[in-house]
Scaffold this active site. Structure first.
Site, PDB file in Angstrom:
ATOM      1  N   ARG A 144       4.247  -4.354  -8.098  1.00 56.25           N
ATOM      2  CA  ARG A 144       4.385  -4.235  -6.645  1.00 56.25           C
ATOM      3  C   ARG A 144       3.748  -5.393  -5.877  1.00 56.25           C
ATOM      4  O   ARG A 144       4.293  -5.871  -4.887  1.00 56.25           O
ATOM      5  CB  ARG A 144       3.736  -2.913  -6.203  1.00 56.25           C
ATOM      6  CG  ARG A 144       3.538  -2.722  -4.699  1.00 56.25           C
ATOM      7  CD  ARG A 144       2.817  -1.404  -4.460  1.00 56.25           C
ATOM      8  NE  ARG A 144       2.331  -1.231  -3.102  1.00 56.25           N
ATOM      9  CZ  ARG A 144       2.933  -0.483  -2.172  1.00 56.25           C
ATOM     10  NH1 ARG A 144       4.066   0.119  -2.444  1.00 56.25           N
ATOM     11  NH2 ARG A 144       2.399  -0.345  -0.968  1.00 56.25           N
ATOM     12  N   ASN A 147       1.643  -6.121   2.079  1.00 55.93           N
ATOM     13  CA  ASN A 147       1.912  -5.329   3.278  1.00 55.93           C
ATOM     14  C   ASN A 147       0.718  -4.478   3.693  1.00 55.93           C
ATOM     15  O   ASN A 147       0.846  -3.560   4.494  1.00 55.93           O
ATOM     16  CB  ASN A 147       3.138  -4.433   3.066  1.00 55.93           C
ATOM     17  CG  ASN A 147       3.752  -4.000   4.380  1.00 55.93           C
ATOM     18  OD1 ASN A 147       3.855  -4.798   5.310  1.00 55.93           O
ATOM     19  ND2 ASN A 147       4.167  -2.746   4.459  1.00 55.93           N
ATOM     20  N   HIS A 179       7.326  -6.188  -1.513  1.00 58.47           N
ATOM     21  CA  HIS A 179       6.901  -5.450  -2.711  1.00 58.47           C
ATOM     22  C   HIS A 179       7.870  -5.784  -3.833  1.00 58.47           C
ATOM     23  O   HIS A 179       9.069  -5.515  -3.740  1.00 58.47           O
ATOM     24  CB  HIS A 179       6.862  -3.954  -2.441  1.00 58.47           C
ATOM     25  CG  HIS A 179       5.780  -3.541  -1.498  1.00 58.47           C
ATOM     26  ND1 HIS A 179       5.902  -2.489  -0.614  1.00 58.47           N
ATOM     27  CD2 HIS A 179       4.539  -4.053  -1.294  1.00 58.47           C
ATOM     28  CE1 HIS A 179       4.786  -2.374   0.085  1.00 58.47           C
ATOM     29  NE2 HIS A 179       3.944  -3.320  -0.318  1.00 58.47           N
ATOM     30  N   ALA A 180       7.350  -6.353  -4.910  1.00 57.34           N
ATOM     31  CA  ALA A 180       8.185  -7.008  -5.918  1.00 57.34           C
ATOM     32  C   ALA A 180       9.190  -6.078  -6.579  1.00 57.34           C
ATOM     33  O   ALA A 180      10.318  -6.474  -6.865  1.00 57.34           O
ATOM     34  CB  ALA A 180       7.282  -7.641  -6.985  1.00 57.34           C
ATOM     35  N   ARG A 181       8.810  -4.846  -6.857  1.00 57.18           N
ATOM     36  CA  ARG A 181       9.661  -3.959  -7.653  1.00 57.18           C
ATOM     37  C   ARG A 181      10.818  -3.355  -6.865  1.00 57.18           C
ATOM     38  O   ARG A 181      11.680  -2.687  -7.442  1.00 57.18           O
ATOM     39  CB  ARG A 181       8.812  -2.848  -8.259  1.00 57.18           C
ATOM     40  CG  ARG A 181       8.139  -1.918  -7.254  1.00 57.18           C
ATOM     41  CD  ARG A 181       7.178  -1.000  -7.981  1.00 57.18           C
ATOM     42  NE  ARG A 181       6.415  -0.126  -7.081  1.00 57.18           N
ATOM     43  CZ  ARG A 181       5.467   0.707  -7.504  1.00 57.18           C
ATOM     44  NH1 ARG A 181       5.173   0.758  -8.794  1.00 57.18           N
ATOM     45  NH2 ARG A 181       4.821   1.480  -6.662  1.00 57.18           N
ATOM     46  N   GLU A 182      10.869  -3.602  -5.567  1.00 55.09           N
ATOM     47  CA  GLU A 182      11.892  -2.999  -4.723  1.00 55.09           C
ATOM     48  C   GLU A 182      13.149  -3.882  -4.701  1.00 55.09           C
ATOM     49  O   GLU A 182      13.551  -4.425  -3.676  1.00 55.09           O
ATOM     50  CB  GLU A 182      11.311  -2.762  -3.326  1.00 55.09           C
ATOM     51  CG  GLU A 182      10.128  -1.787  -3.376  1.00 55.09           C
ATOM     52  CD  GLU A 182       9.326  -1.698  -2.088  1.00 55.09           C
ATOM     53  OE1 GLU A 182       9.737  -2.296  -1.072  1.00 55.09           O
ATOM     54  OE2 GLU A 182       8.272  -1.033  -2.095  1.00 55.09           O
ATOM     55  N   GLU A 197      13.184   1.698   4.707  1.00 59.22           N
ATOM     56  CA  GLU A 197      13.077   2.075   3.306  1.00 59.22           C
ATOM     57  C   GLU A 197      14.494   2.410   2.851  1.00 59.22           C
ATOM     58  O   GLU A 197      15.076   3.412   3.285  1.00 59.22           O
ATOM     59  CB  GLU A 197      12.151   3.278   3.113  1.00 59.22           C
ATOM     60  CG  GLU A 197      10.687   3.017   3.413  1.00 59.22           C
ATOM     61  CD  GLU A 197       9.961   2.276   2.299  1.00 59.22           C
ATOM     62  OE1 GLU A 197      10.575   2.082   1.230  1.00 59.22           O
ATOM     63  OE2 GLU A 197       8.792   1.907   2.504  1.00 59.22           O
ATOM     64  N   HIS A 206      12.419  -2.534   2.713  1.00 55.03           N
ATOM     65  CA  HIS A 206      11.704  -1.993   1.563  1.00 55.03           C
ATOM     66  C   HIS A 206      12.607  -1.005   0.829  1.00 55.03           C
ATOM     67  O   HIS A 206      13.738  -0.761   1.222  1.00 55.03           O
ATOM     68  CB  HIS A 206      10.440  -1.256   2.023  1.00 55.03           C
ATOM     69  CG  HIS A 206       9.384  -2.125   2.605  1.00 55.03           C
ATOM     70  ND1 HIS A 206       8.223  -2.449   1.946  1.00 55.03           N
ATOM     71  CD2 HIS A 206       9.296  -2.734   3.815  1.00 55.03           C
ATOM     72  CE1 HIS A 206       7.467  -3.222   2.709  1.00 55.03           C
ATOM     73  NE2 HIS A 206       8.104  -3.420   3.851  1.00 55.03           N
TER      74      HIS A 206
END
Length: 422
Positions: A240, A257, A177-180, A383, A309
Site C-alpha cells: 500500500r 495519503n 496507494h500502490a495495491r489499488e 473509492e 482510490h
C-alpha cells in the site's frame, strides 16, 4: 485476548514468506462499542492485513487472514460474539488468475503492437503509453515531470491544455496507494478518453478545455506501484505505502495519503511504521507528497482536486479528519450526488456519497483535506469498484466498465466546476 493476539502475530510472521494459498478475506461486523474496541486491538497488535479501516457498527471491515491463522482468528471472533462472513475464499486463486492474465496480455500486446485498456500494466508500460498519447495528441497533451520519488523514479503528470497562461485547472490523481490497481488502470483509460473526446470534437471536452486545463497523474506512488508488481513474493502485490526507509528497518514505507499537512498526526493515522496507515515522521516528510503539494501550490489556480482510490464504491468530500461539516458541504454534497447519478446511469453501479469522516473513516493528513484547506473548493475522493467480492484484486475484465462510469462522474464535476467559477 493478548495471548490470542500474540499467537496471531507469530503465525502471520511465519506465513508471510509463503504463498497466499488458503488465505481468506473475512468481512467482520461490529455490533457494539465492545466489539469495536476488540477489533481496534486486533488491528493494532495482530499483524493481520486489514483491507478496509474505520471501525463502526454501521459498516464492516475486511481483513485478509493467513491460512495458518484462520482457525485462531475465527475462534477469537466467535468467542467475542463478533459476526463475520467469508468474502474471498482463497486469495491465491485470484492472484494466480491475475498474473496469468497479465502474462497473456503482454504477449498479445507484443504481437499486435497495441495497448489493451482491459488489462493491468506495470509502470514502464504506463509511462510508455503516456509518451505515445502525448505524441499522438501533441496539440493538446504534454507530459510534465513534477519531481522524483524516494527511489529516484520520475513522477509525471499529463497536462491537457488548449493554450493560455495559468488557466484555471482541474487536478486528478490515481494510485497513491500502490495495491489499488484499478485506479491506475482507470486513469489510463480516462486519459485516452479525454484525448479522444477532444479530437472528435465532443462538446463537453471542448467546452471544459476551452476554459480550464486538466492535470492527470496516473501513478502518484511509483515506487510502491513497482513494488506491487514484483513477483518474487506474492505479498508484494498487496503493498500500500511508499518505499522510503523508516525508523523501523523491517517496516519501510509511509501511507502517502496520511502524510499531507492537513491536521497531520491527528486521529485516523498511525505513528507505527509497521502500520498500513503509518503517517510518517512529519508532514510532507515524503518526497512524493512534497512534489505534489509544491506543484499544486506553485500553479496556484486549481479549482478542483480529485483522487481515485479503490475499493468500496464511495464518492466523498472533505473533511476526513473531523466530523464537522466543511463550509462548502451543501454545495459539495449536491455536486457529488449529481455526479453519482451520472456514474450510476452507465451500469447502475451504486455508490455512497458523503464526507470522508462519515462515509468511510476518520483520516488525518489526507490529500483531499489538504487541497480543500488550500482554497480548492471542489475536492472529491473516489473509492472505485468493488464492494468486496474481489477487493484489491478486481478482475481486469471490469477495468473498462469501472473507468467509464467513473468518467461519467468526473465529467459531470468538471463541467460543473467550469460553469461555476469562483
Amino acid at each position: 485476548m493478548r495471548l490470542c493476539i500474540a499467537v496471531f502475530v507469530l503465525l502471520v510472521a511465519v506465513h508471510c514468506e509463503e504463498l497466499f494459498n488458503g488465505d481468506q478475506v473475512l468481512r467482520i461486523h461490529a455490533e457494539s462499542k465492545d466489539h469495536i474496541q476488540v477489533l481496534k486491538e486486533l488491528e493494532k497488535d495482530s499483524g493481520l492485513d486489514f483491507w478496509t479501516h474505520g471501525f463502526s457498527t454501521e459498516r464492516p471491515v475486511d481483513v485478509r487472514v493467513p491460512h495458518a491463522s484462520l482457525y485462531a482468528v475465527k475462534d477469537f471472533l466467535k468467542e467475542n460474539n463478533i459476526s463475520f462472513s467469508v468474502m474471498i475464499n482463497n486469495v491465491q486463486e485470484l492472484l494466480d488468475r491475475e498474473r496469468a492474465e497479465m502474462v497473456s496480455n503482454t504477449e498479445m500486446e507484443r504481437n499486435t503492437k497495441s495497448f489493451n485498456f482491459a488489462a493491468y500494466h506495470d509502470l514502464d508500460t504506463i509511462y510508455s503509453f503516456m509518451d505515445t498519447l502525448v505524441a499522438s495528441h501533441s496539440n493538446l497533451i504534454s507530459k510534465v515531470k513534477i519531481g522524483s520519488t524516494y527511489e529516484n523514479r520520475p513522477m509525471y503528470v499529463l497536462k491537457f491544455s488548449t493554450g493560455g497562461e495559468n488557466k484555471p485547472a482541474i487536478w486528478i490523481d490515481a494510485g497513491i496507494h500502490a495495491r489499488e490497481w484499478v485506479s491506475h488502470a482507470s486513469a489510463v483509460w480516462i486519459a485516452d478518453r479525454i484525448a479522444t473526446d477532444f479530437k472528435e470534437n465532443r462538446a463537453l471536452a471542448r467546452n471544459v478545455l476551452s476554459k480550464m486545463d486538466i492535470y492527470l497523474m496516473i501513478v502518484a506512488n511509483p515506487d510502491g506501484y513497482v513494488f506491487s508488481h514484483l513477483t518474487v513474493r506474492p505479498f508484494h502485490r498487496l503493498w500500500r505505502k511508499s518505499r522510503s526507509v523508516t525508523s523501523n528497518p523491517n517496516c519501510p514505507g509511509v501511507d502517502l495519503n496520511r502524510n499531507f499537512d492537513a491536521e497531520f498526526s491527528g486521529p485516523g493515522a498511525s505513528d507505527d511504521p509497521c502500520a498500513e496507515d503509518y503517517r510518517g515522521p512529519s508532514a510532507h516528510s515524503e518526497i512524493e507528497v512534497t512534489n505534489i503539494a509544491d506543484f499544486i501550490l506553485s500553479h496556484g489556480n486549481f479549482k478542483s482536486f480529485m483522487t481515485l482510490h479503490a475499493y468500496s464504491q464511495l464518492l466523498m468530500y472533505p473533511y476526513g479528519y473531523t466530523g464537522s461539516n466543511a463550509p462548502d458541504q451543501p454545495d459539495l454534497h449536491d455536486v457529488a450526488t449529481q455526479a453519482n447519478k451520472a456514474l450510476n446511469s452507465w451500469h447502475g453501479t451504486i455508490y455512497k456519497v458523503g464526507s470522508i469522516f462519515h462515509t468511510i473513516e476518520q483520516a488525518s493528513g489526507a490529500s483531499v483535506d489538504w487541497a480543500y484547506q488550500h482554497g480548492i473548493k471542489y475536492c472529491f475522493a473516489f473509492e472505485l469498484r468493488d464492494t468486496g467480492e474481489y477487493g484489491f484484486l478486481l478482475p481486469a475484465d471490469q477495468i473498462v466498465s469501472t473507468a467509464r462510469e467513473t468518467w461519467f462522474a468526473l465529467r459531470y464535476i468538471m463541467q460543473y466546476v467550469s460553469d461555476h467559477p469562483y
